[in-house]
Scaffold this active site. Structure first.
Site, PDB file in Angstrom:
ATOM      1  N   GLY A   1       0.590  -1.437  -0.169  1.00 18.25           N
ATOM      2  CA  GLY A   1      -0.117  -0.131  -0.132  1.00 18.25           C
ATOM      3  C   GLY A   1       0.987   1.328  -0.378  1.00 18.25           C
ATOM      4  O   GLY A   1       1.879   0.574   0.561  1.00 18.25           O
ATOM      5  N   LEU A   2      -0.280   2.392  -0.697  1.00 17.66           N
ATOM      6  CA  LEU A   2       1.022   4.111  -0.048  1.00 17.66           C
ATOM      7  C   LEU A   2       1.874   3.649   1.287  1.00 17.66           C
ATOM      8  O   LEU A   2       1.134   3.097   2.448  1.00 17.66           O
ATOM      9  CB  LEU A   2       0.397   4.950  -0.180  1.00 17.66           C
ATOM     10  CG  LEU A   2      -0.448   5.060  -1.521  1.00 17.66           C
ATOM     11  CD1 LEU A   2      -1.853   5.973  -1.297  1.00 17.66           C
ATOM     12  CD2 LEU A   2       0.439   5.368  -3.060  1.00 17.66           C
ATOM     13  N   SER A   3       2.869   4.647   1.081  1.00 17.44           N
ATOM     14  CA  SER A   3       3.506   5.250   2.382  1.00 17.44           C
ATOM     15  C   SER A   3       2.322   6.071   3.391  1.00 17.44           C
ATOM     16  O   SER A   3       1.083   6.376   2.664  1.00 17.44           O
ATOM     17  CB  SER A   3       4.439   6.542   2.065  1.00 17.44           C
ATOM     18  OG  SER A   3       5.041   6.609   2.948  1.00 17.44           O
TER      19      SER A   3
ATOM     20  N   SER B   1      -0.282   4.614   4.537  1.00 18.76           N
ATOM     21  CA  SER B   1      -1.644   3.840   4.667  1.00 18.76           C
ATOM     22  C   SER B   1      -1.467   2.993   6.204  1.00 18.76           C
ATOM     23  O   SER B   1      -3.158   3.002   5.904  1.00 18.76           O
ATOM     24  CB  SER B   1      -1.275   2.958   3.670  1.00 18.76           C
ATOM     25  OG  SER B   1      -0.478   2.252   3.085  1.00 18.76           O
ATOM     26  N   GLY B   2      -0.840   2.923   6.863  1.00 14.09           N
ATOM     27  CA  GLY B   2      -0.893   2.189   7.781  1.00 14.09           C
ATOM     28  C   GLY B   2       0.098   0.206   8.139  1.00 14.09           C
ATOM     29  O   GLY B   2      -0.226  -0.530   8.601  1.00 14.09           O
ATOM     30  N   LYS B   3       0.782  -0.281   6.720  1.00 11.37           N
ATOM     31  CA  LYS B   3       1.296  -0.836   6.346  1.00 11.37           C
ATOM     32  C   LYS B   3       2.157  -1.084   7.788  1.00 11.37           C
ATOM     33  O   LYS B   3       2.491  -2.752   8.606  1.00 11.37           O
ATOM     34  CB  LYS B   3       2.421  -1.104   5.361  1.00 11.37           C
ATOM     35  CG  LYS B   3       1.931  -0.860   4.318  1.00 11.37           C
ATOM     36  CD  LYS B   3       2.506  -1.066   3.476  1.00 11.37           C
ATOM     37  CE  LYS B   3       3.413   0.090   3.288  1.00 11.37           C
ATOM     38  NZ  LYS B   3       2.760   1.606   3.437  1.00 11.37           N
ATOM     39  N   SER B   4       2.920  -0.435   7.938  1.00 13.25           N
ATOM     40  CA  SER B   4       3.759  -0.776   9.813  1.00 13.25           C
ATOM     41  C   SER B   4       3.098  -0.356  10.802  1.00 13.25           C
ATOM     42  O   SER B   4       3.350  -1.994  12.088  1.00 13.25           O
ATOM     43  CB  SER B   4       5.101   0.405   9.774  1.00 13.25           C
ATOM     44  OG  SER B   4       5.956   0.258   8.898  1.00 13.25           O
TER      45      SER B   4
ATOM     46  N   SER C   1       5.852  -2.013  -1.593  1.00 11.41           N
ATOM     47  CA  SER C   1       5.544  -2.894  -3.283  1.00 11.41           C
ATOM     48  C   SER C   1       4.823  -2.459  -4.460  1.00 11.41           C
ATOM     49  O   SER C   1       4.393  -3.687  -4.830  1.00 11.41           O
ATOM     50  CB  SER C   1       5.688  -4.593  -2.204  1.00 11.41           C
ATOM     51  OG  SER C   1       4.901  -4.391  -1.596  1.00 11.41           O
TER      52      SER C   1
END
Ligand SMILES: Nc1ncnc2c1ncn2[C@@H]1O[C@H](COP(=O)(O)OP(=O)(O)O)[C@@H](O)[C@H]1O
Ligand SMILES: [Mg+2]
Length: 200
Positions: free
Chosen positions: A32-34, A36-39, A106
């Site tokens: 997902g975008l920077s 977006s909440g991945k981390s 990614s």
């Protein structure tokens, strides 16, 4: 001399290792975008799984971009190589029976497909999670001030601003983080894992 040593000739297969350790290795691939909440979701999910006494391990910017991939930049070729290496490392962790959680933008479909194929060839489940929020929302969040810098032209090749993001077409899990809390996101992923027998 030590006693009670069990030794089997030949190498242990992935299936045998999973059975002996009572855990199936899988890769949960967040994209997902920077901002977006991945981390945020990866950390919460890792903690949740560890509290269930699962061997969960997160691959994220700090332990990859500052170490293994510190020689790589953000142009398209470097991003391809970044994701190729992360795919390989994720596969190794999952082969070692970890629940591996990767948290990288990614942005390219082709790169994620390479990572998926690598896992499928090794019979390791690959669960693509689209961590999705509109550009307007992530730009508003901008926790590291990166979008502001990218808009000002201070960062080049910034995903969503001056570099592409190719959204997954058929992710196993789709989370809209502008509508879903972190806890609900973890719940959504955990339910998927349980219903597919990955937490047995
Ligand atoms: N529902 C949500 N899920 C995840 N993050 C959220 C959510 N709502 C707000 N946020 C905030 O958005 C930001 C996401 O940052 P981060 O997790 O570092 O994103 P990424 O790793 O995708 O770049 C954090 O400041 C987080 O607190
Ligand atoms: Mg992050």
């Amino acid at each position: 001399m030590a006693t009670n040593i069990t030794f089997h000739q030949g190498s242990v297969t992935t299936t045998e290792r999973n059975e002996l350790l009572k855990q199936k290795g899988i890769t949960i691939w967040l994209t997902g975008l920077s901002a977006s909440g991945k981390s945020t979701i990866a950390c919460a999910l890792e903690q949740h799984l560890l509290h269930l006494h699962k061997f969960a391990y997160r691959l994220d910017g700090d332990n990859i971009r500052f170490g293994l991939n510190k020689d790589l930049g953000f142009d398209e070729k470097s991003r391809n190589e970044n994701i190729r290496r992360i795919g390989e490392v994720a596969k190794l962790f999952s082969d070692a029976s970890a629940i591996t959680i990767t948290a990288f933008i990614s942005p390219y479909i082709a790169d994620r497909a390479v990572a998926r194929e690598l896992h499928e060839k090794a019979n390791i489940p690959f669960i693509e999670v689209y961590v999705d929020a509109p550009l307007s929302v992530v730009e508003e969040r901008d926790p590291k001030g990166l979008y502001k810098k990218a808009r000002a032209g201070e960062i080049k090749d910034f995903t969503g601003v001056s570099a592409p993001y190719e959204a997954p077409e058929k992710p196993e899990i789709h989370i809209r983080t502008d509508q879903t809390s972190v806890i609900d996101a973890v719940q959504q992923i955990t339910e998927y894992l349980s219903s597919n027998g990955y937490l047995d």
